[in-house]
Design a protein around this motif. Structure first.
Motif, PDB file in Angstrom:
ATOM      1  N   VAL A 106       0.848  -1.192   0.000  1.00 38.89           N
ATOM      2  CA  VAL A 106       0.000   0.000   0.000  1.00 38.89           C
ATOM      3  C   VAL A 106       0.886   1.245   0.000  1.00 38.89           C
ATOM      4  O   VAL A 106       1.863   1.320   0.747  1.00 38.89           O
ATOM      5  CB  VAL A 106      -0.900   0.028   1.258  1.00 38.89           C
ATOM      6  N   VAL A 107       0.530   2.204  -0.844  1.00 36.80           N
ATOM      7  CA  VAL A 107       1.215   3.494  -0.894  1.00 36.80           C
ATOM      8  C   VAL A 107       0.158   4.588  -0.830  1.00 36.80           C
ATOM      9  O   VAL A 107      -0.821   4.549  -1.573  1.00 36.80           O
ATOM     10  CB  VAL A 107       2.051   3.643  -2.188  1.00 36.80           C
ATOM     11  N   ASP A 108       0.360   5.555   0.064  1.00 33.51           N
ATOM     12  CA  ASP A 108      -0.603   6.655   0.161  1.00 33.51           C
ATOM     13  C   ASP A 108      -0.427   7.602  -1.027  1.00 33.51           C
ATOM     14  O   ASP A 108       0.623   7.644  -1.670  1.00 33.51           O
ATOM     15  CB  ASP A 108      -0.455   7.407   1.484  1.00 33.51           C
ATOM     16  N   GLN A 109      -1.472   8.345  -1.320  1.00 36.07           N
ATOM     17  CA  GLN A 109      -1.518   9.205  -2.499  1.00 36.07           C
ATOM     18  C   GLN A 109      -0.364  10.209  -2.535  1.00 36.07           C
ATOM     19  O   GLN A 109       0.208  10.465  -3.593  1.00 36.07           O
ATOM     20  CB  GLN A 109      -2.854   9.938  -2.544  1.00 36.07           C
ATOM     21  N   MET A 110       0.008  10.786  -1.403  1.00 31.22           N
ATOM     22  CA  MET A 110       1.075  11.789  -1.373  1.00 31.22           C
ATOM     23  C   MET A 110       2.452  11.180  -1.641  1.00 31.22           C
ATOM     24  O   MET A 110       3.345  11.864  -2.133  1.00 31.22           O
ATOM     25  CB  MET A 110       1.080  12.508  -0.014  1.00 31.22           C
ATOM     26  N   SER A 111       2.645   9.900  -1.327  1.00 33.62           N
ATOM     27  CA  SER A 111       3.944   9.251  -1.493  1.00 33.62           C
ATOM     28  C   SER A 111       4.163   8.685  -2.890  1.00 33.62           C
ATOM     29  O   SER A 111       5.296   8.417  -3.280  1.00 33.62           O
ATOM     30  CB  SER A 111       4.106   8.122  -0.465  1.00 33.62           C
ATOM     31  N   ILE A 112       3.084   8.482  -3.640  1.00 36.03           N
ATOM     32  CA  ILE A 112       3.196   7.844  -4.960  1.00 36.03           C
ATOM     33  C   ILE A 112       4.230   8.528  -5.863  1.00 36.03           C
ATOM     34  O   ILE A 112       5.082   7.850  -6.431  1.00 36.03           O
ATOM     35  CB  ILE A 112       1.816   7.738  -5.645  1.00 36.03           C
ATOM     36  N   PRO A 113       4.226   9.857  -6.010  1.00 33.68           N
ATOM     37  CA  PRO A 113       5.210  10.476  -6.913  1.00 33.68           C
ATOM     38  C   PRO A 113       6.657  10.248  -6.478  1.00 33.68           C
ATOM     39  O   PRO A 113       7.548  10.146  -7.311  1.00 33.68           O
ATOM     40  CB  PRO A 113       4.866  11.968  -6.879  1.00 33.68           C
ATOM     41  N   TYR A 114       6.904  10.162  -5.174  1.00 34.47           N
ATOM     42  CA  TYR A 114       8.251   9.960  -4.660  1.00 34.47           C
ATOM     43  C   TYR A 114       8.725   8.514  -4.834  1.00 34.47           C
ATOM     44  O   TYR A 114       9.923   8.244  -4.825  1.00 34.47           O
ATOM     45  CB  TYR A 114       8.325  10.304  -3.164  1.00 34.47           C
ATOM     46  N   LEU A 115       7.786   7.586  -4.957  1.00 29.55           N
ATOM     47  CA  LEU A 115       8.127   6.162  -4.964  1.00 29.55           C
ATOM     48  C   LEU A 115       7.923   5.480  -6.311  1.00 29.55           C
ATOM     49  O   LEU A 115       8.191   4.288  -6.436  1.00 29.55           O
ATOM     50  CB  LEU A 115       7.302   5.435  -3.899  1.00 29.55           C
ATOM     51  N   SER A 116       7.467   6.193  -7.321  1.00 26.02           N
ATOM     52  CA  SER A 116       7.212   5.583  -8.622  1.00 26.02           C
ATOM     53  C   SER A 116       8.487   4.940  -9.168  1.00 26.02           C
ATOM     54  O   SER A 116       9.517   5.589  -9.318  1.00 26.02           O
ATOM     55  CB  SER A 116       6.694   6.633  -9.601  1.00 26.02           C
ATOM     56  N   GLY A 117       8.428   3.645  -9.415  1.00 24.40           N
ATOM     57  CA  GLY A 117       9.571   2.904  -9.941  1.00 24.40           C
ATOM     58  C   GLY A 117      10.502   2.342  -8.882  1.00 24.40           C
ATOM     59  O   GLY A 117      11.489   1.669  -9.206  1.00 24.40           O
ATOM     60  N   ALA A 118      10.221   2.590  -7.618  1.00 25.62           N
ATOM     61  CA  ALA A 118      11.078   2.079  -6.544  1.00 25.62           C
ATOM     62  C   ALA A 118      10.936   0.566  -6.417  1.00 25.62           C
ATOM     63  O   ALA A 118       9.876   0.005  -6.689  1.00 25.62           O
ATOM     64  CB  ALA A 118      10.730   2.761  -5.221  1.00 25.62           C
ATOM     65  N   GLN A 119      12.003  -0.092  -5.999  1.00 22.61           N
ATOM     66  CA  GLN A 119      12.012  -1.534  -5.780  1.00 22.61           C
ATOM     67  C   GLN A 119      12.347  -1.826  -4.322  1.00 22.61           C
ATOM     68  O   GLN A 119      13.354  -1.328  -3.811  1.00 22.61           O
ATOM     69  CB  GLN A 119      13.072  -2.213  -6.654  1.00 22.61           C
ATOM     70  N   ILE A 120      11.520  -2.618  -3.674  1.00 23.92           N
ATOM     71  CA  ILE A 120      11.777  -3.056  -2.305  1.00 23.92           C
ATOM     72  C   ILE A 120      12.394  -4.441  -2.388  1.00 23.92           C
ATOM     73  O   ILE A 120      11.879  -5.336  -3.065  1.00 23.92           O
ATOM     74  CB  ILE A 120      10.484  -3.111  -1.470  1.00 23.92           C
ATOM     75  N   ASP A 121      13.507  -4.630  -1.698  1.00 28.79           N
ATOM     76  CA  ASP A 121      14.199  -5.912  -1.675  1.00 28.79           C
ATOM     77  C   ASP A 121      14.486  -6.263  -0.223  1.00 28.79           C
ATOM     78  O   ASP A 121      14.327  -5.432   0.676  1.00 28.79           O
ATOM     79  CB  ASP A 121      15.502  -5.815  -2.480  1.00 28.79           C
ATOM     80  N   PHE A 122      14.894  -7.489   0.003  1.00 31.40           N
ATOM     81  CA  PHE A 122      15.315  -7.906   1.339  1.00 31.40           C
ATOM     82  C   PHE A 122      16.686  -8.543   1.224  1.00 31.40           C
ATOM     83  O   PHE A 122      16.888  -9.443   0.408  1.00 31.40           O
ATOM     84  CB  PHE A 122      14.331  -8.898   1.974  1.00 31.40           C
ATOM     85  N   GLU A 123      17.643  -8.042   2.000  1.00 32.70           N
ATOM     86  CA  GLU A 123      18.995  -8.578   2.009  1.00 32.70           C
ATOM     87  C   GLU A 123      19.229  -9.329   3.309  1.00 32.70           C
ATOM     88  O   GLU A 123      18.835  -8.867   4.376  1.00 32.70           O
ATOM     89  CB  GLU A 123      20.022  -7.455   1.891  1.00 32.70           C
ATOM     90  N   ASP A 124      19.877 -10.471   3.187  1.00 35.08           N
ATOM     91  CA  ASP A 124      20.226 -11.260   4.365  1.00 35.08           C
ATOM     92  C   ASP A 124      21.642 -11.789   4.157  1.00 35.08           C
ATOM     93  O   ASP A 124      21.843 -12.891   3.676  1.00 35.08           O
ATOM     94  CB  ASP A 124      19.234 -12.406   4.562  1.00 35.08           C
ATOM     95  N   THR A 125      22.610 -10.931   4.470  1.00 34.44           N
ATOM     96  CA  THR A 125      24.019 -11.288   4.317  1.00 34.44           C
ATOM     97  C   THR A 125      24.720 -11.131   5.652  1.00 34.44           C
ATOM     98  O   THR A 125      24.135 -10.631   6.616  1.00 34.44           O
ATOM     99  CB  THR A 125      24.718 -10.385   3.269  1.00 34.44           C
ATOM    100  N   ILE A 126      25.973 -11.492   5.683  1.00 39.34           N
ATOM    101  CA  ILE A 126      26.750 -11.355   6.913  1.00 39.34           C
ATOM    102  C   ILE A 126      26.944  -9.877   7.277  1.00 39.34           C
ATOM    103  O   ILE A 126      27.096  -9.531   8.440  1.00 39.34           O
ATOM    104  CB  ILE A 126      28.094 -12.093   6.784  1.00 39.34           C
ATOM    105  N   GLN A 127      26.907  -9.011   6.279  1.00 38.75           N
ATOM    106  CA  GLN A 127      27.102  -7.586   6.519  1.00 38.75           C
ATOM    107  C   GLN A 127      25.814  -6.837   6.817  1.00 38.75           C
ATOM    108  O   GLN A 127      25.827  -5.814   7.493  1.00 38.75           O
ATOM    109  CB  GLN A 127      27.755  -6.934   5.294  1.00 38.75           C
ATOM    110  N   LYS A 128      24.699  -7.324   6.285  1.00 37.00           N
ATOM    111  CA  LYS A 128      23.467  -6.552   6.395  1.00 37.00           C
ATOM    112  C   LYS A 128      22.252  -7.467   6.351  1.00 37.00           C
ATOM    113  O   LYS A 128      22.207  -8.407   5.572  1.00 37.00           O
ATOM    114  CB  LYS A 128      23.393  -5.557   5.224  1.00 37.00           C
ATOM    115  N   GLN A 129      21.277  -7.162   7.189  1.00 38.59           N
ATOM    116  CA  GLN A 129      20.000  -7.850   7.114  1.00 38.59           C
ATOM    117  C   GLN A 129      18.908  -6.808   7.223  1.00 38.59           C
ATOM    118  O   GLN A 129      18.897  -5.997   8.141  1.00 38.59           O
ATOM    119  CB  GLN A 129      19.826  -8.871   8.229  1.00 38.59           C
TER     120      GLN A 129
END
Length: 122
Positions: free
Chosen positions: A79-102
């Motif tokens: 879900v993205v609120d109407q005000m955030s849509i222009p700032y987030l258009s094309g953004a990709q959410i990922d999840f990293e699980d490495t020894i350096q970062k989770q």
């Protein structure tokens, strides 16, 4: 990355252009299973704050507000609120699980710069 077509979950809800990787989908499903609730959605929003002016908010939300954009990814609603849509258009959410970062990461083509801590952007 998921190759799923982005479509709104309802006929009246607008779509957003935020993507969710397969790894992020799996992690969100796992966290939702731990919560034991089926009424929660992953909400991403942009709010004023941080060193660079804007910060991401990423959390589970049971609410659907007027003009929220909702997209389902294999059982995970984002879900993205109407005000955030222009700032987030094309953004990709990922999840990293490495020894350096989770944790979740957001690759946002609209961000012109970010601070050294990586928590805020402009």
């Amino acid at each position: 990355m998921s190759t799923e077509t982005i479509t709104p979950t309802t006929d009246t809800a607008p779509a957003h252009q935020v993507g969710l990787s397969d790894a992020a989908q799996q992690k969100v499903k796992s966290l939702l299973d731990q919560e034991g609730r089926d009424d929660l959605r992953l909400r991403i929003a942009v709010q004023p704050g941080g060193c660079s002016g804007l910060i991401y908010q990423l959390f589970f939300d049971e609410r659907l507000l007027e003009n929220d954009a909702v997209v389902a990814f294999d059982g995970v609603e984002v879900v993205v609120d109407q005000m955030s849509i222009p700032y987030l258009s094309g953004a990709q959410i990922d999840f990293e699980d490495t020894i350096q970062k989770q944790g979740f990461t957001i690759d946002n083509p609209n961000a012109q710069g970010s601070c050294a801590c990586g928590d805020s952007f402009s």
